[in-house]
Write a protein that holds these residues in place. Structure first.
Motif, PDB file in Angstrom:
ATOM      1  N   MET A 121      -6.643   6.638  14.966  1.00  0.00           N
ATOM      2  CA  MET A 121      -7.808   5.814  15.275  1.00  0.00           C
ATOM      3  C   MET A 121      -7.550   4.354  14.937  1.00  0.00           C
ATOM      4  O   MET A 121      -7.915   3.450  15.705  1.00  0.00           O
ATOM      5  CB  MET A 121      -9.016   6.341  14.497  1.00  0.00           C
ATOM      6  N   SER A 122      -6.896   4.086  13.801  1.00  0.00           N
ATOM      7  CA  SER A 122      -6.666   2.700  13.385  1.00  0.00           C
ATOM      8  C   SER A 122      -5.746   1.979  14.359  1.00  0.00           C
ATOM      9  O   SER A 122      -6.010   0.825  14.746  1.00  0.00           O
ATOM     10  CB  SER A 122      -6.056   2.682  11.982  1.00  0.00           C
ATOM     11  N   ASN A 123      -4.672   2.628  14.787  1.00  0.00           N
ATOM     12  CA  ASN A 123      -3.762   1.996  15.742  1.00  0.00           C
ATOM     13  C   ASN A 123      -4.445   1.739  17.079  1.00  0.00           C
ATOM     14  O   ASN A 123      -4.228   0.703  17.721  1.00  0.00           O
ATOM     15  CB  ASN A 123      -2.525   2.870  15.954  1.00  0.00           C
ATOM     16  N   PRO A 205     -12.596  10.248  10.761  1.00  0.00           N
ATOM     17  CA  PRO A 205     -12.125   9.986   9.398  1.00  0.00           C
ATOM     18  C   PRO A 205     -12.764   8.721   8.834  1.00  0.00           C
ATOM     19  O   PRO A 205     -13.298   7.887   9.570  1.00  0.00           O
ATOM     20  CB  PRO A 205     -10.613   9.813   9.580  1.00  0.00           C
ATOM     21  N   HIS A 206     -12.698   8.585   7.527  1.00  0.00           N
ATOM     22  CA  HIS A 206     -13.192   7.364   6.874  1.00  0.00           C
ATOM     23  C   HIS A 206     -12.087   6.312   6.953  1.00  0.00           C
ATOM     24  O   HIS A 206     -11.111   6.344   6.202  1.00  0.00           O
ATOM     25  CB  HIS A 206     -13.577   7.651   5.420  1.00  0.00           C
ATOM     26  N   VAL A 207     -12.271   5.381   7.873  1.00  0.00           N
ATOM     27  CA  VAL A 207     -11.262   4.361   8.125  1.00  0.00           C
ATOM     28  C   VAL A 207     -11.818   3.007   7.703  1.00  0.00           C
ATOM     29  O   VAL A 207     -12.959   2.661   8.028  1.00  0.00           O
ATOM     30  CB  VAL A 207     -10.854   4.336   9.613  1.00  0.00           C
ATOM     31  N   THR A 208     -11.027   2.267   6.974  1.00  0.00           N
ATOM     32  CA  THR A 208     -11.423   0.916   6.559  1.00  0.00           C
ATOM     33  C   THR A 208     -10.753  -0.093   7.476  1.00  0.00           C
ATOM     34  O   THR A 208      -9.569  -0.405   7.325  1.00  0.00           O
ATOM     35  CB  THR A 208     -11.002   0.669   5.093  1.00  0.00           C
ATOM     36  N   LEU A 209     -11.510  -0.576   8.430  1.00  0.00           N
ATOM     37  CA  LEU A 209     -11.007  -1.551   9.396  1.00  0.00           C
ATOM     38  C   LEU A 209     -11.928  -2.758   9.393  1.00  0.00           C
ATOM     39  O   LEU A 209     -13.082  -2.676   9.847  1.00  0.00           O
ATOM     40  CB  LEU A 209     -10.940  -0.931  10.806  1.00  0.00           C
ATOM     41  N   ILE A 210     -11.455  -3.837   8.889  1.00  0.00           N
ATOM     42  CA  ILE A 210     -12.221  -5.081   8.846  1.00  0.00           C
ATOM     43  C   ILE A 210     -11.337  -6.180   9.419  1.00  0.00           C
ATOM     44  O   ILE A 210     -10.204  -6.381   8.976  1.00  0.00           O
ATOM     45  CB  ILE A 210     -12.644  -5.431   7.408  1.00  0.00           C
ATOM     46  N   GLY A 211     -11.853  -6.876  10.398  1.00  0.00           N
ATOM     47  CA  GLY A 211     -11.086  -7.973  10.983  1.00  0.00           C
ATOM     48  C   GLY A 211     -11.383  -8.132  12.454  1.00  0.00           C
ATOM     49  O   GLY A 211     -12.336  -7.563  12.998  1.00  0.00           O
ATOM     50  N   ARG A 212     -10.543  -8.914  13.087  1.00  0.00           N
ATOM     51  CA  ARG A 212     -10.686  -9.204  14.513  1.00  0.00           C
ATOM     52  C   ARG A 212      -9.344  -9.001  15.200  1.00  0.00           C
ATOM     53  O   ARG A 212      -8.292  -8.949  14.558  1.00  0.00           O
ATOM     54  CB  ARG A 212     -11.144 -10.656  14.718  1.00  0.00           C
ATOM     55  N   GLY A 213      -9.421  -8.904  16.514  1.00  0.00           N
ATOM     56  CA  GLY A 213      -8.209  -8.791  17.302  1.00  0.00           C
ATOM     57  C   GLY A 213      -7.411 -10.076  17.288  1.00  0.00           C
ATOM     58  O   GLY A 213      -7.971 -11.179  17.183  1.00  0.00           O
ATOM     59  N   LYS A 214      -6.104  -9.942  17.391  1.00  0.00           N
ATOM     60  CA  LYS A 214      -5.212 -11.108  17.362  1.00  0.00           C
ATOM     61  C   LYS A 214      -4.754 -11.420  18.780  1.00  0.00           C
ATOM     62  O   LYS A 214      -4.412 -10.517  19.553  1.00  0.00           O
ATOM     63  CB  LYS A 214      -4.001 -10.835  16.460  1.00  0.00           C
ATOM     64  N   GLU A 236      -0.712   2.864   7.404  1.00  0.00           N
ATOM     65  CA  GLU A 236      -0.596   3.409   6.065  1.00  0.00           C
ATOM     66  C   GLU A 236      -1.715   2.920   5.153  1.00  0.00           C
ATOM     67  O   GLU A 236      -1.985   3.530   4.130  1.00  0.00           O
ATOM     68  CB  GLU A 236       0.763   3.047   5.470  1.00  0.00           C
ATOM     69  N   SER A 237      -2.371   1.853   5.500  1.00  0.00           N
ATOM     70  CA  SER A 237      -3.393   1.291   4.627  1.00  0.00           C
ATOM     71  C   SER A 237      -4.799   1.461   5.184  1.00  0.00           C
ATOM     72  O   SER A 237      -5.723   0.824   4.694  1.00  0.00           O
ATOM     73  CB  SER A 237      -3.121  -0.201   4.417  1.00  0.00           C
ATOM     74  N   CYS A 238      -4.974   2.305   6.186  1.00  0.00           N
ATOM     75  CA  CYS A 238      -6.284   2.455   6.819  1.00  0.00           C
ATOM     76  C   CYS A 238      -6.980   3.761   6.468  1.00  0.00           C
ATOM     77  O   CYS A 238      -8.156   3.927   6.761  1.00  0.00           O
ATOM     78  CB  CYS A 238      -6.152   2.345   8.335  1.00  0.00           C
ATOM     79  N   GLY A 239      -6.271   4.729   5.900  1.00  0.00           N
ATOM     80  CA  GLY A 239      -6.912   5.960   5.476  1.00  0.00           C
ATOM     81  C   GLY A 239      -6.947   7.070   6.500  1.00  0.00           C
ATOM     82  O   GLY A 239      -7.623   8.082   6.283  1.00  0.00           O
ATOM     83  N   ASP A 240      -6.270   6.930   7.637  1.00  0.00           N
ATOM     84  CA  ASP A 240      -6.265   8.008   8.642  1.00  0.00           C
ATOM     85  C   ASP A 240      -4.837   8.448   8.960  1.00  0.00           C
ATOM     86  O   ASP A 240      -4.523   8.781  10.108  1.00  0.00           O
ATOM     87  CB  ASP A 240      -6.972   7.562   9.917  1.00  0.00           C
ATOM     88  N   GLU A 241      -3.987   8.462   7.934  1.00  0.00           N
ATOM     89  CA  GLU A 241      -2.602   8.867   8.163  1.00  0.00           C
ATOM     90  C   GLU A 241      -2.547  10.336   8.573  1.00  0.00           C
ATOM     91  O   GLU A 241      -3.160  11.202   7.960  1.00  0.00           O
ATOM     92  CB  GLU A 241      -1.758   8.661   6.895  1.00  0.00           C
TER      93      GLU A 241
END
Length: 549
Positions: A121-123, A205-214, A236-241
């Motif tokens: 999901m994070s990717n 899943p509980h995913v921590t995604l904060i920010g904007r698209g680049k 690896e740092s988003c919680g949905d590995e």
């Protein structure tokens, strides 16, 4: 599996994954389950390339693997799925459906997951946000939260689902790399579980995604080779590995069938009736399993509250429409109780409602095919036999109002193409011709399968023609792409209009005309492929409806 299916699968694999994957996939389709060494020896392909090709096929769900036929300890065997490969043909329709329901964000999410096979999901959120930001005006960007919201809606409506965990699919490795299931070192189970067998199939899943698209710069193109490594580091740092998502094709097919029901109701009754049916289907699309015979019962009060605001119909009018739908011979809507103003369900049982619907749709497609092949008079005979079931030659002449000689020639032509069958009914056991009835009929199921094979052949011919046109004009297409890249780079750097005009003039007027004609031709071929795929879906649905009762 027929030769036309294998040929079409080979073309789809070659177009999307390259010649090596096409060679391995076609070999597995023709030869059945085989182990790694056998595949490498029989295809004369290096072992390393075979491993990578199998990884690609497993990544996209086009290949299954399990323990060998000799039992535990035997080499893992791989088996290609023809049905899964053929779904690649329907990718544009899946993407367009997602765009219609959830806008550009939903379209890009489904497109990315289809292109990668399955993703975390994070990717997915980061990739889609970057793509949307790149297409926005300078100074604007897409929030991750907006993409997460669209992703959540796709999961809630079951258009996306979790992949079965790697450990449950029989792999010894615990790596989160989606391509690891394809490695021959893995010890596989004989029957990998389906995605629906996972209790957390539709749990986010509980995913921590904060920010904007680049926004992607031109200098980023040289770093595309490191994109996989960057994505892995980000996840690896988003919680949905290890939690991968894939497209639920059956849910899309259910949506296509729901649209067929709505269209059938609209054509037979009116637009308001179809909107009531659409509301009932939308209310029960998640609560009803795909194999259920009926949707969950819905009360008239719930239906009334869920109707769109622009359909301002009163409650008594709604009750009249529901009664009309219940009494309709098509039996799409049934009444299951009287509580809450009446409990109503929509029949999803293949027999008889689905079969009648698919028969009605296939009837029109079969008649159109017969008309395009043999003319309007032959199509008239074909439609007559579909309605009357069994007719003698003299009856065909009378009912179709066609001279005897022409009717005889047309019947024999249809008979030679297996669109019409001849049934003998003897009066006596000796089968004497003078004491035998010869009845012409249309055997629906074999005829549908015949038309389905012709559709596969048509799509394969269209793909081959498109690939030929692209190959013949390869130099012109590459030149056009280079010029477009130069123009985009100049526009990004703020070049003057004179410079842009000078670059555009690098393509001469005849080349521009040839390029426009080529693009028009390719777009027409693509459109025709999508239209034929709609017929393929109807024929496949009709054949499936005849297997289940």
């Amino acid at each position: 599996m027929t030769a036309q299916e294998v040929r079409l699968c080979g073309l789809l694999l070659q177009e999307h994954f390259g010649e090596v994957v096409e060679r391995i996939g076609t070999h597995l389709l023709r030869g059945g389950a085989q182990n790694l060494r056998t595949i490498a020896n029989e295809t004369n392909t290096p072992l390393d390339l075979v491993k990578k090709s199998l990884c690609v096929l497993v990544q996209h769900g086009a290949c299954e693997f399990g323990s060998g036929r000799r039992g535990p300890g035997s080499p893992v065997e791989y088996r290609a799925s023809c049905e899964r490969v053929l779904r690649v043909l329907r990718y544009p329709r899946y993407i367009y459906t997602a765009k219609t329901l959830y806008g550009d964000t939903g379209e890009l999410i489904v497109e990315e997951v289809l292109q990668r096979g399955h993703m975390t999901m994070s990717n997915t959120v980061k990739t889609v946000a970057d793509r949307l930001t790149h297409n926005m005006e300078e100074g604007r960007s897409m929030e991750y939260s907006e993409v997460v919201s669209a992703f959540s809606k796709l999961v809630e409506t079951h258009f996306l689902q979790r992949c079965p965990p790697v450990a449950e699919m029989g792999t010894a490795a615990t790596s989160t790399n989606p391509a690891t299931p394809g490695t021959p070192a893995a010890s596989a189970s004989t029957a990998p579980p389906t995605a629906e067998s996972n209790p957390d199939c539709y749990k986010l899943p509980h995913v921590t995604l904060i920010g904007r698209g680049k926004r992607r710069r031109s200098s980023d193109d040289s770093e595309e080779q490191r994109g996989g490594k960057k994505a892995k580091m980000d996840s690896e740092s988003c919680g949905d590995e290890g939690i991968y998502w894939q497209v639920n094709f059956e849910r899309f097919h259910q949506h296509f069938r729901d649209q067929a029901i709505i269209s059938a109701v609209a054509s037979k009754l009116d637009q308001t009736s179809s909107e009531i049916v659409r509301t009932m289907l939308r209310m029960s699309e998640v609560t009803t399993t795909q194999t259920a015979a009926y949707t969950q019962p819905l009360s008239a009060n719930e239906i009334f509250r869920s109707l769109p605001p622009n359909y301002s119909i009163s409650r008594p009018i709604l009750d009249q429409y529901l009664s009309l739908l219940v009494d309709d011979p098509m039996e799409f809507v049934g009444k299951s109780g009287d509580s809450g103003g009446g409990m109503y369900v929509i029949s999803k049982e293949p027999w008889p409602t689905w079969r009648e619907l698919h028969w009605s749709l296939w009837y029109r497609r079969g008649w159109c095919v017969c008309q395009s092949w043999f003319g309007s008079r032959s199509a008239r005979i074909f439609r007559l036999l579909l309605r009357k079931r069994h007719l003698e030659q003299k009856q065909v002449e009378d009912f179709a109002m066609i001279p005897a000689k022409e009717a005889k020639d047309m019947l024999y032509t249809l008979l030679s193409e297996n669109l019409v069958q001849l049934q003998e009914i003897p009066k006596t056991p000796d089968h004497a011709p003078s004491r035998t009835f010869y009845l012409y009929t249309v055997n629906q199921l074999p005829t549908a399968r015949l038309l389905l094979q012709h559709c596969y052949k048509t799509v394969a011919n269209l793909i081959e023609r498109r690939l030929f046109e692209t190959k013949e004009n390869k130099r012109l297409l590459e030149k056009s792409q280079r010029i477009e890249a130069i123009l985009a780079s100049l526009q990004a750097s703020g070049a003057e209009p004179e410079q842009l005009t000078e670059v555009e003039e690098m393509i001469t007027a005849p080349e521009r005309q040839q390029l426009e004609a080529l693009r028009h031709h390719i777009n027409k071929l693509d459109s025709t492929e999508n239209q034929v795929d709609e017929t393929v879906f109807l024929l496949e649905s009709y054949i499936f409806s005849t297997k289940t009762k």
